[in-house]
Design an enzyme around this catalytic site. Structure first.
Site, short mmCIF file in Angstrom:
data_model
loop_
_atom_site.label_atom_id
_atom_site.label_comp_id
_atom_site.label_asym_id
_atom_site.label_seq_id
_atom_site.Cartn_x
_atom_site.Cartn_y
_atom_site.Cartn_z
N CYS A 232 13.76 21.65 -16.36
CA CYS A 232 12.69 21.42 -17.32
C CYS A 232 13.27 21.20 -18.72
O CYS A 232 13.89 20.18 -18.96
CB CYS A 232 11.67 22.55 -17.27
N HIS B 54 9.97 22.68 -11.23
CA HIS B 54 10.42 24.07 -11.15
C HIS B 54 10.57 24.54 -9.71
O HIS B 54 9.71 25.25 -9.18
CB HIS B 54 9.44 24.97 -11.90
N GLU C 17 12.78 26.69 -8.91
CA GLU C 17 13.30 28.06 -8.97
C GLU C 17 12.22 29.12 -8.87
O GLU C 17 12.51 30.32 -8.75
CB GLU C 17 14.09 28.26 -10.27
#
Length: 244
Positions: free
Chosen positions: A93, A184, A186
């Protein structure tokens, strides 16, 4: 084998932690440490020669907000140096935007707002990329992932675009040893719950939008989270491979 070195994880907000990335590094026995360098014009960042790998996480600021956060300039320098040296680099990001700008690309502030679960289209190169191909193992041509951004970047010269969306043409790119992800991977369920409870993240969202993101993620994460572990496991394996 060369002596073990640290994988550096640069954070910009306490809640934007490495999540699944950290677990992938731990699973490979890799040592990592998290630092915050935002507000120091001369942050104590390691020399690139001391890095096993470099991970730069997201955050609510812009990639060129140096006046408010002078440490960003040092982060961009380290990203450029690490990429030039062939160190495995992962930007997520804001981290991807910092990476792109560090490599000479243009930042587009406020163009590309996406929040919530939505698809990205992998390019042919993305389908072949050793880190991104696991996203399509469930035979979904356009994997649905978590987005949370307002800015966008062009791809740096010499980079390969790996994924895109209608709103954001550069959702992922590779530049040598560096991988940038605008979305994202993660984030898992507990980390998303923390995001949704954080006013900086969700303060501009309606209660209905928050509930919809939570419901969409609950439906997608049982398939997506295991694939994210494979993606970031491949990043950890690249670190081990370079170490020799």
């Amino acid at each position: 084998m060369s002596p073990a070195r640290t994988v550096l994880v640069v954070q910009h907000a306490a809640w934007e932690e490495p999540g699944i990335i950290a677990r992938a590094l731990d699973s490979r026995g890799l040592t990592w440490r998290a630092v915050t360098a935002l507000d120091d014009p001369n942050p104590d960042l390691p020399d690139v020669a001391e890095l096993d790998g470099l991970v730069v996480m997201g955050g609510p600021m812009g990639a060129l907000d140096d006046a408010a956060h002078p440490g960003l300039a040092a982060e961009r320098r380290l990203l450029a140096e690490a990429t030039a040296a062939g160190v495995p680099v992962l930007g997520v990001c804001l981290g991807m935007q910092l990476l792109a700008v560090a490599l000479g690309a243009r930042l587009h502030t406020g163009r590309g707002s996406e929040v919530g679960m939505a698809p990205v289209a992998l390019t042919g190169a993305g389908l072949r990329d050793p880190m991104l191909y696991p996203l399509t193992v469930d035979a979904t041509p356009d994997p649905v992932v978590l987005h949370w951004h307002g800015d966008a970047v062009d791809a740096p010269a010499g980079s390969t675009v790996l994924a895109s969306s209608d709103v954001t043409p550069v959702q992922a790119f590779r530049h040598g040893s560096a991988l940038g992800l605008q979305f994202h991977l993660e984030v898992d369920g507990p980390l998303l719950a923390r995001w949704l409870a954080e006013p900086v993240m969700s303060g501009d969202l309606s209660a209905g939008a928050v509930a919809q993101i939570a419901a969409d993620a609950a439906a997608r994460f049982p398939s997506l989270v295991p694939r994210a572990h494979v993606v970031f496991g491949a990043f950890a394996d690249a670190i081990l491979s370079r170490r020799g």
